[in-house]
Scaffold this active site. Structure first.
Site, PDB file in Angstrom:
ATOM      1  N   HIS A   1       0.834  -1.203   0.000  1.00  0.00           N
ATOM      2  CA  HIS A   1       0.000   0.000   0.000  1.00  0.00           C
ATOM      3  C   HIS A   1       0.874   1.260   0.000  1.00  0.00           C
ATOM      4  O   HIS A   1       0.677   2.166  -0.819  1.00  0.00           O
ATOM      5  CB  HIS A   1      -0.909  -0.029   1.233  1.00  0.00           C
ATOM      6  CG  HIS A   1      -1.771   1.179   1.411  1.00  0.00           C
ATOM      7  ND1 HIS A   1      -3.127   1.167   1.179  1.00  0.00           N
ATOM      8  CD2 HIS A   1      -1.480   2.452   1.815  1.00  0.00           C
ATOM      9  CE1 HIS A   1      -3.624   2.367   1.423  1.00  0.00           C
ATOM     10  NE2 HIS A   1      -2.634   3.171   1.819  1.00  0.00           N
ATOM     11  N   GLU A   2       1.836   1.315   0.917  1.00  0.00           N
ATOM     12  CA  GLU A   2       2.641   2.534   1.051  1.00  0.00           C
ATOM     13  C   GLU A   2       3.515   2.786  -0.180  1.00  0.00           C
ATOM     14  O   GLU A   2       3.634   3.922  -0.657  1.00  0.00           O
ATOM     15  CB  GLU A   2       3.504   2.466   2.312  1.00  0.00           C
ATOM     16  CG  GLU A   2       2.729   2.343   3.613  1.00  0.00           C
ATOM     17  CD  GLU A   2       1.676   3.427   3.790  1.00  0.00           C
ATOM     18  OE1 GLU A   2       1.819   4.509   3.194  1.00  0.00           O
ATOM     19  OE2 GLU A   2       0.700   3.182   4.513  1.00  0.00           O
TER      20      GLU A   2
ATOM     21  N   HIS B   1       1.616   4.340  -3.008  1.00  0.00           N
ATOM     22  CA  HIS B   1       1.453   5.798  -2.936  1.00  0.00           C
ATOM     23  C   HIS B   1       2.596   6.490  -3.688  1.00  0.00           C
ATOM     24  O   HIS B   1       2.389   7.526  -4.340  1.00  0.00           O
ATOM     25  CB  HIS B   1       1.442   6.273  -1.481  1.00  0.00           C
ATOM     26  CG  HIS B   1       0.103   6.159  -0.818  1.00  0.00           C
ATOM     27  ND1 HIS B   1      -1.042   6.694  -1.363  1.00  0.00           N
ATOM     28  CD2 HIS B   1      -0.278   5.583   0.348  1.00  0.00           C
ATOM     29  CE1 HIS B   1      -2.078   6.453  -0.566  1.00  0.00           C
ATOM     30  NE2 HIS B   1      -1.637   5.781   0.482  1.00  0.00           N
TER      31      HIS B   1
ATOM     32  N   TYR C   1      -4.966  14.420  -3.009  1.00  0.00           N
ATOM     33  CA  TYR C   1      -5.351  13.636  -1.838  1.00  0.00           C
ATOM     34  C   TYR C   1      -6.537  14.259  -1.102  1.00  0.00           C
ATOM     35  O   TYR C   1      -6.491  14.500   0.099  1.00  0.00           O
ATOM     36  CB  TYR C   1      -4.144  13.490  -0.911  1.00  0.00           C
ATOM     37  CG  TYR C   1      -4.180  12.274  -0.016  1.00  0.00           C
ATOM     38  CD1 TYR C   1      -4.243  10.996  -0.549  1.00  0.00           C
ATOM     39  CD2 TYR C   1      -4.132  12.414   1.362  1.00  0.00           C
ATOM     40  CE1 TYR C   1      -4.250   9.877   0.268  1.00  0.00           C
ATOM     41  CE2 TYR C   1      -4.142  11.301   2.196  1.00  0.00           C
ATOM     42  CZ  TYR C   1      -4.208  10.036   1.639  1.00  0.00           C
ATOM     43  OH  TYR C   1      -4.228   8.920   2.456  1.00  0.00           O
TER      44      TYR C   1
ATOM     45  N   GLU D   1      -6.229   6.546  -2.416  1.00  0.00           N
ATOM     46  CA  GLU D   1      -6.187   5.517  -1.378  1.00  0.00           C
ATOM     47  C   GLU D   1      -6.562   4.149  -1.933  1.00  0.00           C
ATOM     48  O   GLU D   1      -5.955   3.132  -1.593  1.00  0.00           O
ATOM     49  CB  GLU D   1      -7.127   5.884  -0.230  1.00  0.00           C
ATOM     50  CG  GLU D   1      -6.477   6.693   0.862  1.00  0.00           C
ATOM     51  CD  GLU D   1      -5.344   5.955   1.556  1.00  0.00           C
ATOM     52  OE1 GLU D   1      -5.546   4.818   2.013  1.00  0.00           O
ATOM     53  OE2 GLU D   1      -4.236   6.509   1.616  1.00  0.00           O
TER      54      GLU D   1
ATOM     55  N   ASP E   1     -13.815  11.185   4.350  1.00  0.00           N
ATOM     56  CA  ASP E   1     -12.373  10.986   4.468  1.00  0.00           C
ATOM     57  C   ASP E   1     -11.931  10.056   3.348  1.00  0.00           C
ATOM     58  O   ASP E   1     -12.639   9.112   2.976  1.00  0.00           O
ATOM     59  CB  ASP E   1     -12.054  10.367   5.842  1.00  0.00           C
ATOM     60  CG  ASP E   1     -10.573  10.125   6.045  1.00  0.00           C
ATOM     61  OD1 ASP E   1     -10.080   9.081   5.549  1.00  0.00           O
ATOM     62  OD2 ASP E   1      -9.912  10.946   6.699  1.00  0.00           O
TER      63      ASP E   1
ATOM     64  N   HIS F   1      -9.951   7.669   3.175  1.00  0.00           N
ATOM     65  CA  HIS F   1      -9.864   6.253   3.506  1.00  0.00           C
ATOM     66  C   HIS F   1     -11.224   5.573   3.441  1.00  0.00           C
ATOM     67  O   HIS F   1     -11.309   4.345   3.404  1.00  0.00           O
ATOM     68  CB  HIS F   1      -9.258   6.064   4.896  1.00  0.00           C
ATOM     69  CG  HIS F   1      -7.841   6.513   4.990  1.00  0.00           C
ATOM     70  ND1 HIS F   1      -7.503   7.808   5.311  1.00  0.00           N
ATOM     71  CD2 HIS F   1      -6.670   5.863   4.791  1.00  0.00           C
ATOM     72  CE1 HIS F   1      -6.178   7.930   5.308  1.00  0.00           C
ATOM     73  NE2 HIS F   1      -5.653   6.759   4.993  1.00  0.00           N
TER      74      HIS F   1
END
Length: 550
Positions: free
Chosen positions: A363-364, A367, A378, A387, A450, A452
């Site tokens: 995931h990271e 990005h 974002y 996300e 949000d 997420h």
């Protein structure tokens, strides 16, 4: 070390120092109780036997009066067979590829030889046209070229004039050892071989050796690791994947403004080890979390390269780095473009454990890929797509790794949640609303959530496109994915999902892409990859309609 010179008449001259050393060795061996009990030839005896063989077989070994030899190593087998390894010089210049091994019978008789090169060495001149400082500059540039983006400090280069017999016809060359410190103070070094008459680079290689080790991780069991051997110490740094490495943040934090202006940064001191076996699989050993982070980086790198053809996050071969043990009971992990790095907290132990699970790593890093491609803003719907991109492709990394301790699933962060969190995962792709906050379907208010939670729409689309709707069990996990319009969606598989989403991200999406734009982008990607009107193209449209994006 005895030195032997051969001239055309076959006579032998031993250097005085070599004779003294040989005599001392023979005397010491003669007085050794082990030598009395063992009738095998001594090391010194093997060298003497080999020296005689060199005199008798100089022509077949390609030795001339211009060449010198020096013993590098001696092995005497249990049956007395002897193997003496030599290095060679030409007019006192070291010969790269001039080494050879002489094999002798137990009685010292010559049997055979193995030679690195069989080409006779004969140069018109041993005077270089390229100067030593020029060779040093060329080598320094070669080191910079393989350390893209790094600011190298304390760079030193030491050229040595040699004869290169390893790369075709023997030629005069510079062998330059060049070393420096990278921006974090870690050593980088390289040997560069340059033609001494033309300046052309002949070859180059890293002086810091790659080693294969393993580590006991917190979440993925015992995993293989490619590391770097520097002297007698192993570094958790992978030269095969762009020099990606993992460092200890020492429970410190960054002090930054506007994300990129930092007064101070937590350290990233690269982990080291004596035996190349890292971690214990428990949090008591700080290296265990580092194993997870490095392994996650490795699997993400391999997924992007082997499945999607991307060479690292920036598609430039450059590796990022990880910082683990960031802050105090920090319940987060994040990608930071300004340092081109990933950072992992240890969690508070009640809600979350160390956030170094495989899908979190994927995931990271994703990005970072998004920032280098579509750079989805974002916030709003584009933030939800940002996300979701990390959730989707991070999940594909987990399936790609096929790790038995952490098999692929459509649960996000299930390995890091603890009992206090109140649910089994951070997010659910088959039915995002199971987390209590995420949206299953698009509505005009999704952009106010949000990021997420607004990501749920795209996550749900991705699950439906890959696996289809309805109840099913995958790798022991049960799913039951609904659709907005009551339709039945047939999945096209994870591989095709990954390829379609990645092409849409890298070719069609922009910083402001919203959900309607994502539908168009993925349809265009499916058309490019599989054709307009194909099963895959139609499945993309059906999956978007199933989450109310039209």
């Amino acid at each position: 070390m005895s030195r032997i010179r051969i001239d055309v008449r076959g006579s032998r001259r031993l250097a005085t120092a070599g004779v003294a050393a040989t005599a001392a060795t023979l005397l010491a061996t003669a007085l050794s109780p082990a030598a009395v009990a063992d009738n095998r030839p001594t090391r010194a005896g093997a060298i003497e036997n080999a020296a005689s063989a060199l005199l008798e077989h100089a022509a077949s070994l390609g030795l001339t009066s211009a060449e010198g030899t020096s013993v590098r190593n001696v092995i005497v087998d249990r049956d007395g067979t002897q193997h003496v390894r030599y290095d060679r010089t030409y007019h006192q210049l070291p010969v790269l590829g001039g080494d050879f091994v002489v094999h002798l019978a137990p009685d010292g008789a010559y049997r055979s030889a193995d030679r690195a090169t069989r080409t006779k060495i004969s140069l018109a001149s041993v005077t270089p046209l390229i100067s030593a400082p020029k060779a040093a500059d060329l080598a320094a540039n070669a080191l910079r070229a393989v350390n893209l983006g790094e600011t190298l400090k304390k760079l030193t280069a030491r050229p040595q004039l040699i004869v290169d017999a390893l790369h075709g016809a023997p030629k005069l060359a510079w062998r330059t050892s060049v070393a420096a410190k990278d921006s974090l103070g870690n050593p980088v070094s390289r040997t560069v071989v340059t033609d001494a008459r033309t300046g052309r680079q002949i070859d180059a290689w890293d002086d810091i050796e790659t080693a294969t080790g393993d580590g006991k991780s917190l979440y993925s069991g015992t995993v293989p690791l490619e590391t770097t051997l520097s002297g007698s110490t192993y570094q958790l740094k992978d030269p095969t994947r762009g020099n990606t490495y993992t460092g200890d943040a020492a429970n410190q934090t960054d002090l930054c403004f506007l994300t990129s202006i930092c007064v101070s940064r937590a350290p990233s001191t690269v982990f080291t080890d004596a035996d190349n076996h890292w971690g214990t699989g428990t949090t008591a050993d700080r290296a265990s979390a580092a194993v997870d982070a490095q392994y996650g980086t490795n699997m993400t790198w391999d997924f992007y390269k082997n499945v999607l053809g991307r060479n690292g996050i920036g598609d430039d071969g450059r590796g990022s780095f990880n910082r683990v043990h960031y802050g105090n009971k920090y319940n987060n992990a994040f990608w930071d473009d300004s340092c081109f790095c990933m950072t992992y907290g240890d969690g508070d132990g009640t809600n979350l454990g160390p956030l170094v699970a495989l899908d979190v790593a994927g995931h990271e890093m994703t990005h970072g890929v998004t920032s280098k491609t579509a750079a989805l803003t974002y916030s709003g719907e584009s933030g939800g797509l940002n996300e979701a991109t990390s959730d989707i492709l991070g999940t594909m990394v987990e399936f790609y790794a096929n790790n038995p301790s952490d098999p692929g699933d459509y649960l996000i962060g299930e390995k890091v949640v603890r009992s206090g969190f109140g649910q089994e995962a951070l997010r659910y792709m088959d039915k995002p609303s199971k987390d209590g906050n995420s949206a299953d379907y698009w509505s005009s208010s999704v952009g106010n959530l949000d990021v997420h939670y607004s990501s749920g729409v795209a996550n749900h689309f991705a699950y439906l496109l890959a696996e289809g709707s309805g109840a099913k069990t995958i790798n022991g996990v049960s799913y039951n994915s609904p659709t907005y319009n009551g339709s039945t969606v047939t999945g096209i598989g994870r591989d095709k999902l990954a390829r379609i989403w990645y092409r849409a991200l890298t070719v069609y999406m922009t910083s402001s892409t919203n959900y309607a734009g994502a539908r168009t982008a993925t349809l265009n990607a499916a058309k490019d990859l599989y054709g307009a009107g194909s099963t895959e193209y139609n499945a993309v449209g059906a999956a978007w309609s199933a989450v109310n994006v039209s």
